[in-house]
Design a protein around this motif. Structure first.
Motif, mmCIF file in Angstrom:
data_model
loop_
_atom_site.group_PDB
_atom_site.id
_atom_site.type_symbol
_atom_site.label_atom_id
_atom_site.label_comp_id
_atom_site.label_asym_id
_atom_site.label_seq_id
_atom_site.Cartn_x
_atom_site.Cartn_y
_atom_site.Cartn_z
ATOM 1 N N GLN A 15 -7.346 3.538 0.060
ATOM 2 C CA GLN A 15 -6.531 4.347 -0.843
ATOM 3 C C GLN A 15 -7.379 4.978 -1.942
ATOM 4 N N GLN A 66 1.415 4.397 1.797
ATOM 5 C CA GLN A 66 1.106 4.839 3.156
ATOM 6 C C GLN A 66 0.541 6.252 3.190
ATOM 7 N N GLU A 82 -6.033 -6.967 1.389
ATOM 8 C CA GLU A 82 -5.680 -6.198 0.196
ATOM 9 C C GLU A 82 -6.865 -5.360 -0.263
ATOM 10 N N LEU A 93 -3.084 5.966 2.327
ATOM 11 C CA LEU A 93 -3.810 5.308 3.406
ATOM 12 C C LEU A 93 -4.174 6.287 4.519
ATOM 13 N N GLN A 112 -7.498 -1.992 9.541
ATOM 14 C CA GLN A 112 -6.550 -1.182 8.778
ATOM 15 C C GLN A 112 -6.584 0.270 9.241
ATOM 16 N N PRO A 133 0.816 -1.219 0.000
ATOM 17 C CA PRO A 133 0.000 0.000 0.000
ATOM 18 C C PRO A 133 0.846 1.264 0.000
ATOM 19 N N HIS A 153 -2.601 4.914 -8.420
ATOM 20 C CA HIS A 153 -2.283 3.572 -7.905
ATOM 21 C C HIS A 153 -2.474 2.555 -9.021
ATOM 22 N N GLN A 187 -7.293 -2.334 2.081
ATOM 23 C CA GLN A 187 -6.272 -1.314 1.850
ATOM 24 C C GLN A 187 -6.555 -0.520 0.590
ATOM 25 N N LEU A 188 -6.973 -1.212 -0.466
ATOM 26 C CA LEU A 188 -7.255 -0.518 -1.727
ATOM 27 C C LEU A 188 -8.490 0.373 -1.609
#
Length: 581
Positions: free
Chosen positions: A448, A208, A441, A211, A236, A206, A522, A444-445
């Motif tokens: 983001q 950061q 995953e 995030l 997360q 990721p 991303h 996290q996505l």
């Protein structure tokens, strides 16, 4: 020196060192006495020879006792399996030491690709080359292979797993060595291959900065906080050090579980995050307003939804009230309390849906797109009474992705349970394929993607190549050391049964309605170009849909889907004893 307190069958290097120390002290005193007293006929060399013989006899007697006692124990054991350890490094050697005192597996040797190690031994056990594994499995009757290569990258790890897939062995992985050493887990806790191993694709680390953008030192609200995706979002988020996290959940036990877990994470990692558990249903606008007005969240992640396709297919009105109007209720509460970012967790099933669940998620997307495209929002027609025009200061975004491995209702836990029960594994169709991603995953996505939003975007996660469910089932059977029972192998261990597509289920899932998605900052996040209806018109559609849902008018609900949800497939779908159009 306490040598008499040692248990011979567990004597090791520590006991040998203590023995040497004791004999060394004795030898020094004995030699000193010979030099001091100068006894006639006793040469001083005896002061060196006698302690050395003494050390040999004392050490050898204890070693022989250990070998004899350990041999008796080994002969009396009923081994659960015959094991090779893949990896002759530190992790593999420590695991072998732990196995020596266990009662489950007979350790037969090591596998390692390092040419400097091949052909050598560790504690009398041979280290063999990966190219010789098949022959070793057949000649030694190996039943299990344990991966003890924690430092390997995902790509190399997947190559090793692929090379072992055709062997009649159960492939498992190692618990963390810290857990093994501390006693929190034992050799019995050898783990099944994780979902990343089954997926065969390496997650992208990721960003950061992305995030933390909408989370650090902010108040964050998560609906559906006790669910698979919602709970992982919370895990997360808490590591990005928000000021406060609001857990909104209708299920009491789910809320209790995630609340306790997050408190434990904060305590363990010394995180000063206030965790607020809030029992609430997204169907109750008043409760959501009260929460938002009291706590003033800066960011909302809306994960609460009914998501099981066959269940929503049989209960379309409830699916609409929860998935469409629950989303709208949360969005209204967010607008009225000036929430900065509102992120909807959507699904690939919203693309040209053949089921009610997917259609409700697409309607929720359309509602948020319409809200995002309007500067001021009037709910008068929806409420059937005058309402205050709300200025829109909230950035709305949607994140659409496919199945997550390991979530409630996911195929992987189902297959593991069916394997444990001896089969059969059930697949709805031989050609059914799905996109897959791991829960961490995906979470996290989502975080983001939400940080990149400017208003009204539909973000699509790059989930790699779709996975054929039949292939996944065969892979799990083979990696469990079993064989598939089919026409070509009627004596196999596990049968795979094709049960037929469930109500509303598609053979193939899609992530885009239109074409040519735009890239973002991303590499795994794209931005879709999706048409929508302006709020002034769409609010009328929502009013009709809510009236139909409250009247339990499934026909009218499906008619609205057919008109406004692009590609909605209307076909006869069996639902229990009833048939729905």
């Amino acid at each position: 020196m306490g040598l008499y307190r040692a248990i011979f069958r567990y004597t090791g290097m520590a006991a040998l060192a203590t023995t040497a120390k004791a004999v060394g002290i004795y030898g020094a005193l004995f030699f000193g006495a010979l030099v001091l007293f100068k006894w006639d006929g006793v040469p001083r060399s005896v002061g060196l020879i006698q302690p050395m013989l003494f050390l040999l006899l004392v050490g050898a007697s204890r070693a022989l006792a250990r070998i004899w006692l350990a041999g008796n124990t080994a002969r009396s054991r009923q081994w659960e399996g015959r094991l090779l350890i893949y990896g002759a490094g530190d992790a593999g050697v420590q695991t072998a030491s732990a196995l020596a005192y266990g009662c489950q597996f007979a350790l037969l040797g090591f596998i390692d690709g390092d040419p400097a190690k091949i052909g050598r031994t560790i504690n009398g056990l041979d280290i063999i080359s990966p190219s010789d594994v098949r022959e070793a499995v057949e000649s030694m009757g190996v039943t299990d292979i344990l991966l003890a290569v924690p430092s390997l990258g995902r790509m190399r790890r997947n190559e090793i797993i692929a090379s072992l897939r055709g062997l009649p062995v159960h492939v498992r992985t190692l618990p963390g060595m810290a857990d093994l050493a501390s006693g929190r887990v034992t050799i019995r806790d050898f783990q099944e291959l994780d979902v990343e191993d089954l997926l065969g694709r390496a997650p992208v680390p990721p960003d950061q900065a992305l995030l933390a953008r909408n989370l650090a030192d902010k108040c964050v609200l998560v609906t559906g906080a006790g669910g698979s995706i919602g709970s992982e979002l919370c895990r997360q988020i808490v590591f990005e050090k928000p000021r406060r996290i609001l857990l909104v959940e209708h299920n009491e036990f789910g809320l209790y579980t995630i609340h306790r877990e997050l408190e434990g994470l904060c305590q363990e990692n010394k995180l000063a995050v206030e965790i607020v558990p809030l029992l609430a249903s997204v169907s109750k606008l008043g409760r959501l307003r009260e929460i938002c007005q009291k706590y003033r969240p800066a960011t909302v992640y809306h994960a609460a939804a009914y998501k099981h396709v066959p269940l929503v297919e049989c209960n379309p009105s409830e699916g609409v009230l929860n998935n469409v109007f629950g989303t709208l209720n949360m969005a209204r509460a967010a607008l009225e309390s000036d929430v900065e970012y509102f992120v909807l967790i959507s699904t690939d099933k919203a693309v040209r849906p053949t089921n009610v669940m997917g259609a409700t998620k697409r309607m929720a997307e359309l509602a948020l797109q319409a809200l995002a495209g309007s500067r001021t929002i009037d709910f008068e027609e929806l409420d059937r009474r005058p309402s205050i025009v709300t200025p829109n200061r909230t950035v709305f975004a949607m994140v659409r992705f496919g199945n997550v491995l390991g979530s409630s209702g996911s195929v992987v836990p189902l297959f593991r349970r069916q394997l444990h029960e001896g089969g059969p594994l059930t697949v709805t169709h031989e050609e059914v394929t799905r996109y897959f991603m791991t829960i961490p995953e995906a979470a996290q996505l989502v975080l983001q993607a939400g940080a990149m939003a400017h208003g009204g975007e539909v973000f699509v996660l790059d989930m790699g190549q779709p996975v054929r469910i039949m292939d996944l089932a065969r892979r799990m059977v083979q990696l469990s050391g079993l064989t598939v029972r089919d026409e070509s192998n009627p004596t196999g261990d596990i049968e795979i049964q094709v049960t037929g597509l469930r109500p509303g289920e598609k053979l193939y899932e899609e992530l885009l309605i239109g074409d040519n998605p735009e890239p973002t900052a991303h590499e795994r996040i794209m931005k879709a170009r999706e048409d929508y209806v302006q709020w002034e018109k769409f609010v009328t559609v929502l009013a009709s849909m809510r009236h139909a849902a409250e009247q339990n008018d499934d026909t009218q609900i499906r008619s609205i889907f057919g008109e406004y949800v692009h590609g909605y497939g209307r076909r006869e779908l069996a639902c229990g004893d009833a048939t729905v159009a």
